[in-house]
Design a protein around this motif. Structure first.
Motif, PDB file in Angstrom:
ATOM      1  N   GLU C 592      40.430  42.588  31.410  1.00 32.55           N
ATOM      2  CA  GLU C 592      40.496  42.380  32.856  1.00 32.55           C
ATOM      3  C   GLU C 592      41.134  41.040  33.208  1.00 32.55           C
ATOM      4  O   GLU C 592      41.505  40.807  34.345  1.00 32.55           O
ATOM      5  N   GLN C 593      41.224  40.148  32.218  1.00 32.33           N
ATOM      6  CA  GLN C 593      41.842  38.848  32.493  1.00 32.33           C
ATOM      7  C   GLN C 593      43.353  38.986  32.349  1.00 32.33           C
ATOM      8  O   GLN C 593      43.979  38.365  31.514  1.00 32.33           O
ATOM      9  N   ASN C 594      43.962  39.853  33.186  1.00 26.77           N
ATOM     10  CA  ASN C 594      45.364  40.157  32.962  1.00 26.77           C
ATOM     11  C   ASN C 594      46.280  39.304  33.826  1.00 26.77           C
ATOM     12  O   ASN C 594      47.472  39.562  33.917  1.00 26.77           O
ATOM     13  N   GLY C 595      45.713  38.320  34.481  1.00 27.83           N
ATOM     14  CA  GLY C 595      46.549  37.375  35.208  1.00 27.83           C
ATOM     15  C   GLY C 595      47.025  37.851  36.558  1.00 27.83           C
ATOM     16  O   GLY C 595      47.687  37.109  37.275  1.00 27.83           O
ATOM     17  N   LYS C 596      46.729  39.098  36.911  1.00 18.95           N
ATOM     18  CA  LYS C 596      47.268  39.600  38.171  1.00 18.95           C
ATOM     19  C   LYS C 596      46.347  39.247  39.334  1.00 18.95           C
ATOM     20  O   LYS C 596      45.173  39.599  39.349  1.00 18.95           O
ATOM     21  N   LEU C 597      46.930  38.568  40.270  1.00 15.45           N
ATOM     22  CA  LEU C 597      46.157  38.060  41.392  1.00 15.45           C
ATOM     23  C   LEU C 597      45.431  39.178  42.126  1.00 15.45           C
ATOM     24  O   LEU C 597      44.278  39.054  42.515  1.00 15.45           O
ATOM     25  N   ARG C 598      46.134  40.291  42.297  1.00 18.28           N
ATOM     26  CA  ARG C 598      45.537  41.373  43.085  1.00 18.28           C
ATOM     27  C   ARG C 598      44.334  41.949  42.352  1.00 18.28           C
ATOM     28  O   ARG C 598      43.319  42.297  42.952  1.00 18.28           O
ATOM     29  N   TYR C 600      42.482  40.321  40.308  1.00 23.68           N
ATOM     30  CA  TYR C 600      41.412  39.329  40.412  1.00 23.68           C
ATOM     31  C   TYR C 600      40.696  39.455  41.755  1.00 23.68           C
ATOM     32  O   TYR C 600      39.467  39.459  41.825  1.00 23.68           O
ATOM     33  N   ALA C 601      41.514  39.549  42.814  1.00 25.67           N
ATOM     34  CA  ALA C 601      40.904  39.695  44.131  1.00 25.67           C
ATOM     35  C   ALA C 601      40.059  40.961  44.177  1.00 25.67           C
ATOM     36  O   ALA C 601      38.965  40.984  44.755  1.00 25.67           O
ATOM     37  N   GLY C 602      40.563  42.017  43.531  1.00 30.18           N
ATOM     38  CA  GLY C 602      39.812  43.270  43.501  1.00 30.18           C
ATOM     39  C   GLY C 602      38.470  43.099  42.823  1.00 30.18           C
ATOM     40  O   GLY C 602      37.440  43.571  43.307  1.00 30.18           O
ATOM     41  N   TRP C 603      38.457  42.372  41.696  1.00 36.05           N
ATOM     42  CA  TRP C 603      37.197  42.147  41.011  1.00 36.05           C
ATOM     43  C   TRP C 603      36.237  41.323  41.850  1.00 36.05           C
ATOM     44  O   TRP C 603      35.038  41.584  41.898  1.00 36.05           O
ATOM     45  N   MET C 604      36.802  40.305  42.496  1.00 32.69           N
ATOM     46  CA  MET C 604      35.943  39.478  43.357  1.00 32.69           C
ATOM     47  C   MET C 604      35.340  40.334  44.453  1.00 32.69           C
ATOM     48  O   MET C 604      34.176  40.204  44.814  1.00 32.69           O
ATOM     49  N   MET C 605      36.175  41.216  44.987  1.00 30.64           N
ATOM     50  CA  MET C 605      35.708  42.086  46.066  1.00 30.64           C
ATOM     51  C   MET C 605      34.615  43.007  45.545  1.00 30.64           C
ATOM     52  O   MET C 605      33.575  43.185  46.195  1.00 30.64           O
ATOM     53  N   ALA C 606      34.858  43.606  44.387  1.00 32.21           N
ATOM     54  CA  ALA C 606      33.856  44.512  43.828  1.00 32.21           C
ATOM     55  C   ALA C 606      32.547  43.759  43.601  1.00 32.21           C
ATOM     56  O   ALA C 606      31.459  44.255  43.930  1.00 32.21           O
TER      57      ALA C 606
END
Lengths: 465, 162, 618, 103
Positions: C592-598, C600-606
């Motif tokens: 999941e640490q794939n560097g993609k901002l979106r 990351y935002a998705g994980w934060m949202m989840a």
């Protein structure tokens, strides 16, 4: 208003520094002014503490706040010394702005740590964050730094929006923006939702699971001194707020929220250590490790009570010292003018042979992070452990032990990597006497306080009153 | 009751702005949304905030935004790329997540019965008085916040102009 | 004078710090002087304290020097202090004196190596940690020494490690000892929770009054502590790290095997024997495991071609004897064997180091031969060590200590005694296999002469090995009880002597083993065994020459079994499973640490959504 | 002229969610920054609504603080966006993956 003197002194030194930079651009001068500013602010703390108690609306001027201020300002001072050595390596990069940002960010953190009011909490937080973004993206020649900066900017703005919306809901529910009023809100659904959103934002700032995902990238992209700041100062400030909030009368969390925090703590401990396992980048490892450490800290916060509170502060100090030491080693090894810092395990390989002093400091820091004696981390972990046992948080304590074991793997494999025999790496450019001084002081503290922690514990107890 | 049309306008224009393909158009829609918000503020009795919304937000911040976007000189390829980035499925998860959050928050919010009490307009004078008496330190802090942004932006921008 | 005890660990520690700080800035000679003299002074001090002690023992036969308060919690406190009693006195003498000679030897052995000063820094730290371990009055302080010993051994073993092949081995040994230490830590924590302190005497008194013998908690705690001890002392099933630790310089092996590290487990059990007496089941487990270790080590020792590995397995076996003694409650006998083993094992390692020094660090015994005349000093020293190790009657200290120990075992459990005798027989075979192969037969070329820094340690240790045993002799040799009398205040009275037939068998077994080794040397079996690496086992049988039947019963089966066990070690499998699970989880998480901002935002949202929903709807 | 608190609070929530959804969905960093602005603005509206409900100036003061942040943050964000664009020649947030676990 002698009580708020440390803040005022910092503000004055921001102005002095701006004037100094405006008159003559000189990095050593800027570093000196910044360092003197931190020392001056630190020196006013004893006087401030003995000033007559006042019931200020904006700032909570209690012993705990002064304690956190002292730690934050000390870290700021150490980083200003470290930074003066670090940036010398970058010839085409003016370093003066870094010190302005450092001073402003520290002032923001101090305001945040003391805020008794949502307005100041928010302003302090965002001042710190914004200055930090500048510090993260500071080396303009590194695209990674810009990427780290924008990732941090957007995700922290997202969390700020959650924070603000949460406080908006709380203000709507209570009609007040005082932290005490807001936290003592009647248990209406709206207030609960608001608190939950604020909690989410706090989770981001503390970078606990599931809000941890940005940590490794931002730590890895930031230059080493900024990484140290990022890893330490915001967390200290937010912890100060949380500690104060949980100590307020009527601020007991709902059982549901308690369970959520417990789960978050357990997940942070496990995921942080698991994620660090096979990493090759030391900054990423430190980032993941910080996630796990904040998990441990949450256990202490959950334990509450006097032991828990002492454990929180003691652990926070430990964490600050250790992280500054670890990032400091990277900073001393690095050349700010290069495309990247010395940050992979390969860069550390054979360090015991080429730079034994640095390797010893790093080993001490890693042992402290791993919670092994005789470093201070051991005592700190003992305290959290004792607090958890005291409150019978058995499964959290169990998770803590299990995840500590996982953690040992990567900490010790780094030590082993340093002990490996290899041709000595080329020494980093630049005389970093400042960095070495910082490392000497910090590692001495890690060792001495690990062996004889009583004075610090007594101090913490006195501060918490 | 000009509140409702303004609110509706704000929602619609914001929706158009965030789903737009062309950043310049989207920003212009955003300006309209901000103006509608100003009207909403005014209706809520926050005249000072309404003025700031127009002058600072719509007038300064978004214009800065527009300048930068125009500097980027987006071409045809960018528009096509944008098209592929905003296809339907992309929105599925985000809308799902936010929808759930929205339901939960709306439920919590609207289920709360605040003690009956009529809302009251807060005049600019009251805001000013508070701001420059008890909260004067907040003004100082705000200036520091701006200073942080200024120094960071100054430093980061310098080489870009070279 | 007793109050100066703190200097004993502090001196080597100061030496380590000094060497670590000055590092490469000082000449090598000075580094060696600092390194050796700090331990030497500590040894002198320890001897002086011991003399004072014997002249006038303090009241209660124990002296506690409290230093400072380390931890104060509401329900727990730990005070750093140093405790002298007969047990720790014997151990600090062993550690500091033998440690000093090893330092002295190292000064010559390591000459011209890179990192000379650093090597001495580690060595000093190692000795300091071990001294702290045995002097600690508190289990927590002891644990500090325990971990320090572990860290130092890694650093020293890693001293020679080349980059490529160390990862696997280091990781494995690391996992093994780590699991052991964690078990021990849990045991310590249980004690801390139960008694609110880890002061050893308080804990032991508390345990005796709180827990009836044979009850649940002492068994659990003793078991957990034992796991830690087994790990450090390389006993079955945690023995796997020991062969890996052979990668370090030979004097380091001497230090690890003789004076420090591996004896820590024995010390732990002796120090806490009151607790272990409350858990008879654990004591039985110790005895059984020790018997297994003795056999396994002896079988493994028979087939090694690296001289250091032969000695490593012999250490495992000799520590097994000590645990055998502990398992039957013969604490004093175990301590005596510990001390005597320390002397002769240091002698063996140093003399083998002296041999390989002259052979360009060759360690394969089959690449040596006929060195008896070329290196007479090394031969004499190694021979004395081997005679002690094999427990040849009357000659060396190994005989007296093993006799004393097996006598105690016989009194408790004749079956275990039988295993011990079998082990003694095999020990005689394998160590003299090495003696004959290295020092007899066709000779290889060597050159150079030893300096005083090699001659002195070998001579002194050899003399000590010959003389030390007379402190504790069986009745038919005078019945001296000096050693057990010294320990008596701490560990109780001397064990009974074995009857003469038992003693006779005990004396005959090693001699028979040596005879067998000689026979096989004479017909060239050992050489053929060494030459045939792939078909080792077949050749082993072919070369039997009439001993086939005997072998099949004694060697072959255990050997096959050993090989199988060591090949895919079941214990190792469990560790690897844990490791694989952790790595698997790690890989899943890092995807999941794939560097993609979106993303990351998705994980934060989840995460935010989950948190908010959980808080709101609970 | 003054409406009840529910209406503006609901409006704030809707705008907040719109911004959030766009933040999660859009790859173009220009739109991501805009979404952030929308969310902050929505929070500001909520403060004003709360201030109105209780008749205190706190809400508007908070709004000013938020506005302050929105401006400063946007300035820094835009600069960083320009820098990234200089390196990557795209505005795609998902293309900036120099920092990641290289697996």
């Amino acid at each position: 208003m002698i009580q708020a003197a440390p803040l005022a002194v910092q503000g004055i030194f921001v102005a002095v520094l701006l004037a100094a930079v405006a008159i003559r651009r000189s990095a050593p001068l800027a570093a000196a002014v910044t360092g003197v500013g931190f020392v001056a602010a630190l020196c006013t703390i004893p006087a401030a503490m003995h000033g007559a108690a006042i019931a200020g609306e904006q700032f909570d001027l209690s012993g705990a706040t002064y304690g956190f201020w002292a730690v934050i300002l000390s870290v700021g001072f150490l980083l200003s010394v470290m930074g003066s050595g670090y940036w010398r390596g970058a010839k085409n990069l003016p370093a003066e702005e870094f010190f302005i940002l450092l001073l402003v960010a520290t002032l923001g953190a101090c305001v945040l740590a003391a805020a008794k009011d949502v307005l100041f909490l928010f302003l302090g937080l965002e001042t710190m964050t914004l200055a930090m973004i500048g510090m993260i993206a500071y080396p303009r020649h590194r695209p990674e730094a810009a990427e780290a900066g924008i990732k941090y900017l957007i995700l922290s703005a997202m969390s700020s929006a959650f924070l603000l919306f949460g406080f908006g809901l709380l203000e709507l529910a209570t009609g007040s923006l005082g932290l005490a009023d807001v936290l003592a809100a009647p248990n209406t659904p709206m207030a609960v939702a608001g608190l939950a959103m604020v909690g989410v934002a706090a989770g981001f700032k503390l970078s606990v699971v599931p809000f941890h995902i940005w940590v490794p990238d931002v730590y890895a992209g930031a230059p080493a001194p900024s990484g140290a700041f990022l890893a330490v100062v915001p967390k200290l400030a937010v912890l100060a707020v949380i500690l104060r909030a949980t100590g307020l009368p009527g601020a007991a969390l709902a059982p549901g929220a308690l369970h959520v925090v417990s789960v978050v703590a357990a997940l942070s401990m496990l995921a942080g250590n698991l994620l660090a396992l096979q990493q090759q980048n030391v900054k990423r490892i430190l980032g993941f490790s910080s996630i796990a450490h904040l998990g441990y800290l949450l256990v202490a916060i959950l334990a509450a009570g006097e032991v828990g509170r002492v454990a929180v502060v003691f652990y926070a100090v430990t964490y600050a010292l250790t992280m500054v030491a670890a990032f400091g080693v990277l900073a001393v090894l690095s050349n700010a003018g290069a495309a990247r810092d010395a940050e992979t395990i390969a860069d550390l390989r054979g360090l015991f042979w080429s730079r034994p002093g640095l390797a010893a400091v790093m080993t001490l820091a890693l042992l402290s992070l791993a919670g092994m004696p005789p470093a201070i981390g051991f005592i700190a972990k003992m305290y959290i452990f004792a607090a958890g046992v005291h409150q019978e948080l058995w499964w959290l304590v169990g998770t803590m032990i299990a995840s500590s074991v996982i953690g040992l793997f990567y900490y010790l494999s780094m030590i082993l990597a340093m002990a490996q025999r290899q041709a000595p790496a080329p020494a980093a450019a630049g005389m970093q006497a400042g960095g070495r001084l910082v490392l000497g002081v910090v590692s001495l503290a890690v060792l001495v306080l690990g062996v004889a922690p009583e004075p610090l514990i007594a101090l913490v107890k006195a501060m918490l009153g | 009751m000009i509140f409702w049309p303004a609110a509706l306008l704000a929602v619609v224009t914001t929706a158009i702005a965030v789903t737009g393909k062309n950043p310049v158009h989207a920003l212009l829609w955003f300006v309209i949304s901000l103006l509608a918000m100003a009207v909403v503020f005014f209706e809520l009795g926050a005249a000072f905030a309404a003025a700031l919304e127009v002058i600072v937000y719509a007038g300064a911040i978004v214009v800065l935004f527009l300048f930068v976007v125009m500097m980027l000189s987006l071409d045809k390829a960018a528009a096509l790329r944008e098209e592929s980035w905003t296809k339907g499925p992309v929105w599925l998860l985000p809308v799902g997540f936010t929808g759930m959050l929205g339901v939960a928050l709306a439920w919590q919010m609207l289920n709360t019965a605040l003690p009956a009490r009529p809302g009251r307009a807060v005049l600019p004078a009251a805001v000013g008085l508070k701001l420059f008496s008890t909260d004067f330190l907040a003004v100082e802090m705000a200036s520091l916040l701006l200073l942080a942004g200024l120094v960071a932006a100054f430093h980061l921008a310098r080489e870009a102009q070279k | 004078m007793m109050r100066d005890i703190w200097l004993v660990p502090a001196l080597p520690l100061a030496g380590a710090v000094l060497l670590g700080l000055l590092g490469g800035k000082i000449p090598a000679r000075l580094a060696a002087v600092i390194g050796a003299s700090s331990v030497g002074l500590a040894a002198a001090l320890a001897i002086r304290i011991a003399l004072l002690w014997f002249a006038a023992p303090p009241p209660g036969d124990a002296f506690l020097l409290p230093l400072w308060t380390w931890i104060t919690l509401p329900k727990f406190s730990a005070v750093v202090g140093l405790l002298i009693d007969p047990v720790s006195l014997v151990l600090i003498l062993v550690i500091s004196v033998i440690g000093f000679f090893i330092h002295l030897f190292s000064a010559e052995y390591m000459e011209g190596e890179n990192g000379y000063a650093r090597y001495f820094a580690y060595l000093n730290l190692f000795v300091a940690s071990m001294l702290l371990l045995v002097l600690a009055n508190d289990l927590l302080v002891m644990f500090v020494g325990w971990e320090g010993v572990g860290v130092c051994s890694y650093l020293l073993v890693g001293f020679w490690f080349e980059e490529e092949n160390n990862g696997e081995a280091a990781q494995k040994s690391f996992i093994v000892t780590r699991v052991a230490d964690i078990a021990m830590l849990i045991g310590i924590l249980i004690l801390a929770l139960r008694f609110g302190t880890l002061d050893i005497s308080t804990v032991l008194h508390g345990a005796v009054s709180a827990w009836p013998p044979g009850s649940f908690w002492p068994a659990v705690v003793a078991g957990l502590l034992l796991v830690g001890g087994l790990g450090k002392s390389a006993q079955v099933p945690l023995q796997t790290w020991l062969p890996d630790a052979m990668a370090g310089p030979t004097p380091v092996s001497a230090l690890i095997h003789a004076a420090t590290m591996v004896t820590a487990g024995v010390y732990l059990v002796v120090r806490l024997h009151v607790l272990f007496l409350l858990a008879p089941a654990v004591l039985h487990g110790i005895a059984l495991g020790a018997a297994l270790t003795v056999l396994l080590a002896a079988c493994a020792g028979l087939v090694q071609s690296d001289i250091k590995r032969v000695l490593a397995y012999s250490t495992m076996g000799q520590i097994g004897y000590m645990f055998l003694g502990l398992g039957v409650g013969a604490w004093g006998a175990a301590m005596f064997h510990l001390a005597s083993h320390a002397i002769f094992k240091a002698l063996l390692f140093l003399s083998s180091g002296a041999v390989s020094m002259r052979l360009h660090h060759e360690q394969n015994i089959f690449a040596m031969g006929g060195l008896r005349t070329k290196l007479p000093l090394a031969f004499a020293a190694f021979l004395v060590g081997a005679l002690c190790l094999a427990a040849v009657p009357v000659v060396g200290c190994g005989f007296f200590s093993k006799e004393f120990l097996l006598g105690a075992v016989w009194a408790q459990n004749p079956l275990l005694w039988g295993v011990g005798i079998l082990g003694a027989f095999l020990t005689g075979v394998y160590i003299f296999r090495a003696v004959f192969t290295v020092f007899f037969g066709a000779s290889v070329d060597v050159s150079g002469a030893y300096g005083v820094r090699v001659i002195l340690p070998l001579t002194v240790l050899a003399l000590a090995a010959l003389g030390f045993g007379w402190l504790q002799t069986p009745d038919f040799l005078g019945g001296a009880n000096i050693f057990s009398n010294v320990l008596a205040p701490a560990l109780g009275g001397a064990a009974t002597d074995a009857s003469w037939p038992v003693a006779l068998i005990g004396m005959a077994a090693p001699l028979a083993g040596i005879g067998l080794a000689y026979a096989l040397h004479q017909n060239g079996f050992w050489r053929r065994q060494g030459a045939a690496s792939p078909g080792l086992f077949v050749r082993f049988l072919q070369g039997g020459m009439g001993f086939d039947a005997l072998y099949r019963a004694i060697f072959v089966k255990p050997f096959l079994w050993t090989v199988r066990v060591l090949k895919d070690d079941p214990v190792d499998q469990v560790f690897q499973l844990l490791q694989r699970a952790a790595v698997g989880l790690h890989k899943r998480l890092r995807e999941e640490q794939n560097g993609k901002l979106r993303r990351y935002a998705g994980w934060m949202m989840a995460g935010s959504l989950a948190t908010i929903l959980a808080v709101v709807f609970s | 002229m003054i409406v009840s608190w529910q209406a503006p609070a609901s409006l704030a929530l809707i705008l907040f969610l719109l911004g959030l959804a766009a933040l999660l969905a859009r790859r173009n960093l220009v739109f991501v920054l805009m979404s952030v602005e929308i969310m902050l603005n929505a929070a500001g509206l909520l403060f004003i609504a709360a201030g109105m409900r209780w008749g205190t100036p706190d809400g508007q003061i908070m709004f000013i603080a938020v506005l302050n942040l929105a401006g400063a943050e946007l300035a820094v964000g835009l600069i960083l966006l320009l820098r990234l664009r200089g390196r990557l020649t795209t505005l795609d947030g998902d293309a900036a993956v120099l920092l990641r676990d290289s697996s």
